[in-house]
Enzyme design. Structure first.
Site, PDB file in Angstrom:
ATOM      1  CG  ASP A  37      -1.806   1.218   1.296  1.00 28.78           C
ATOM      2  OD1 ASP A  37      -2.382   1.560   0.242  1.00 28.78           O
ATOM      3  OD2 ASP A  37      -1.935   1.852   2.359  1.00 28.78           O
ATOM      4  CB  SER A  38       0.172   4.763  -0.667  1.00 22.52           C
ATOM      5  OG  SER A  38      -1.053   4.782   0.043  1.00 22.52           O
TER       6      SER A  38
ATOM      7  CD  GLU B 186      -2.233   7.827   7.736  1.00 22.17           C
ATOM      8  OE1 GLU B 186      -1.279   7.874   8.503  1.00 22.17           O
ATOM      9  OE2 GLU B 186      -2.390   6.920   6.894  1.00 22.17           O
TER      10      GLU B 186
ATOM     11  CE1 TYR C 142       2.865   5.627  -3.080  1.00 23.57           C
ATOM     12  CE2 TYR C 142       1.775   3.754  -4.104  1.00 23.57           C
ATOM     13  CZ  TYR C 142       2.886   4.300  -3.495  1.00 23.57           C
ATOM     14  OH  TYR C 142       4.012   3.524  -3.311  1.00 23.57           O
ATOM     15  N   GLY C 143      -2.800   9.093  -3.631  1.00 28.08           N
ATOM     16  CA  GLY C 143      -4.116   9.532  -4.128  1.00 28.08           C
ATOM     17  C   GLY C 143      -4.118  10.839  -4.884  1.00 28.08           C
TER      18      GLY C 143
ATOM     19  CB  THR D 238      -6.413   1.686   2.208  1.00 22.39           C
ATOM     20  OG1 THR D 238      -5.937   3.025   2.016  1.00 22.39           O
ATOM     21  CG2 THR D 238      -5.852   0.782   1.153  1.00 22.39           C
TER      22      THR D 238
ATOM     23  CG  ASN E 215      -9.199   1.380  -3.094  1.00 24.20           C
ATOM     24  OD1 ASN E 215     -10.213   0.925  -3.571  1.00 24.20           O
ATOM     25  ND2 ASN E 215      -8.830   1.103  -1.845  1.00 24.20           N
ATOM     26  CB  THR E 216      -4.455   5.503  -5.655  1.00 28.52           C
ATOM     27  OG1 THR E 216      -5.310   6.070  -4.656  1.00 28.52           O
ATOM     28  CG2 THR E 216      -4.138   6.545  -6.685  1.00 28.52           C
TER      29      THR E 216
HETATM   30  N1  DGL Z   1      -4.011   3.829  -0.036  1.00 30.22           N
HETATM   31  C1  DGL Z   1      -4.668   4.906  -0.738  1.00 30.22           C
HETATM   32  C2  DGL Z   1      -5.871   4.340  -1.492  1.00 30.22           C
HETATM   33  O1  DGL Z   1      -6.473   3.371  -1.104  1.00 30.22           O
HETATM   34  C3  DGL Z   1      -5.095   6.011   0.210  1.00 30.22           C
HETATM   35  C4  DGL Z   1      -3.936   6.837   0.743  1.00 30.22           C
HETATM   36  C5  DGL Z   1      -3.159   7.521  -0.378  1.00 30.22           C
HETATM   37  O2  DGL Z   1      -3.667   8.483  -0.974  1.00 30.22           O
HETATM   38  O3  DGL Z   1      -2.065   7.076  -0.656  1.00 30.22           O
HETATM   39  O4  DGL Z   1      -6.212   4.861  -2.516  1.00 30.22           O
END
Ligand code: DGL
Length: 276
Positions: free
Chosen positions: A18-19, A160, A50-51, A193, A82-83
């Site tokens: 994940d990010s 967070e 990452y979003g 997430t 997800n991103t």
């Molecule tokens: N993990 C990212 C998502 O599910 C959320 C946090 C981010 O923006 O990195 O898209």
């Protein structure tokens, strides 16, 4: 779909990236459903979020994350972000030699199965919403379904910070969700997430008639299905080992991550990614 063909590969770990910290919601569902599976988790905490980044950048990051996990000899890769799933899954599936599971398809499938009114809401990061990945996947399954999407970027920092059930979180949720609520959807995909941790607040705003789809849960189901269909569920019946790596601040990851993953998260190592 790629098969895991090597002998004894069933006892290899599942890789999850994940990010940052949010992917622990996905890992936690996998651990619940598959308690004997060892896992290796990578959170790219140095480069989160990452979003809000471009597709090109997220794809590059995703390949670097995957390369790190492949060095740990994983049998299957879960893209918990997800991103990253929205932007990079197709390319990862094409280029890696092991099966890859993203979070978009399982979440979209679960939403299609639940909706009666054929009006589905999708919330996620700016990148996920901009990619239209959920809409495309939902419409591949059923062209008659209409989707209504909304980016909710402030949900990530709220989670967070641990502000998942206070007045501020409720106010932000009302602001983001009012338009989607007025449309009269019957299903809402939590396409990020972090959002499963805001379920109570989102439920309060949307009301009990709207079914919330947790992509994390749906993804764990997909991982189990893929491993069992290819005969790759571990045969060990001992408690799983979960290894954690992050690209920055392991201490913060442990502190915040406990909210997502509980006490099993007591140690995390610093990871050095190529290109990082
Ligand atoms: N993990 C990212 C998502 O599910 C959320 C946090 C981010 O923006 O990195 O898209």
């Amino acid at each position: 779909m790629k098969k895991i063909s090597e002998k004894n590969s069933a006892d290899k770990p599942i890789g999850v990236f994940d990010s940052g910290i949010g992917g622990l919601t996905v890992l936690s569902e996998i651990a619940k459903l598959l308690p004997y599976e060892n896992t290796v988790y990578l959170g790219d905490t140095a480069r989160v979020p990452y979003g809000s980044k471009s597709k090109e950048t997220v794809v590059r990051y995703a390949f670097e994350d995957a390369a790190f996990l492949l060095k740990h000899d994983i049998k299957l890769l879960v893209v918990a972000c997800n991103t990253a799933s929205a932007y990079a899954l197709t390319r990862l599936e094409k280029q890696l030699h092991i099966p890859v599971v993203g979070v978009i398809r399982p979440g979209a499938k679960a939403a299609v199965a639940v909706t009666k009114t054929k009006k589905i809401g999708v919330i996620g990061t700016e990148g996920t919403i901009k990619s239209s990945a959920y809409t495309k996947t939902i419409n591949t399954a059923d062209r008659g379904i209409k989707t209504y999407t909304s980016a909710c970027p402030l949900f990530v920092p709220l989670v967070e910070e641990g502000w998942t059930n206070n007045k501020i979180a409720l106010g932000v949720a009302k602001e983001y969700l009012s338009e989607i609520k007025n449309i009269g959807i019957d299903t809402l995909v939590l396409g990020c997430t972090h959002y499963p941790l805001l379920k109570d607040i989102i439920n309060k705003v949307m009301g009990n008639k709207v079914k919330l789809i947790d992509s994390a849960e749906a993804t764990a189901g997909e991982v189990k299905r893929m491993l069992s269909e290819s005969g790759q569920l571990t045969r060990r019946k001992t408690e799983a080992r979960h290894k954690f790596f992050v690209t920055d601040s392991p201490e913060r990851f442990i502190k915040v991550g406990k909210k997502f993953f509980g006490v099993r998260l007591s140690k995390a190592k610093l990871a050095r990614l190529e290109g990082n």
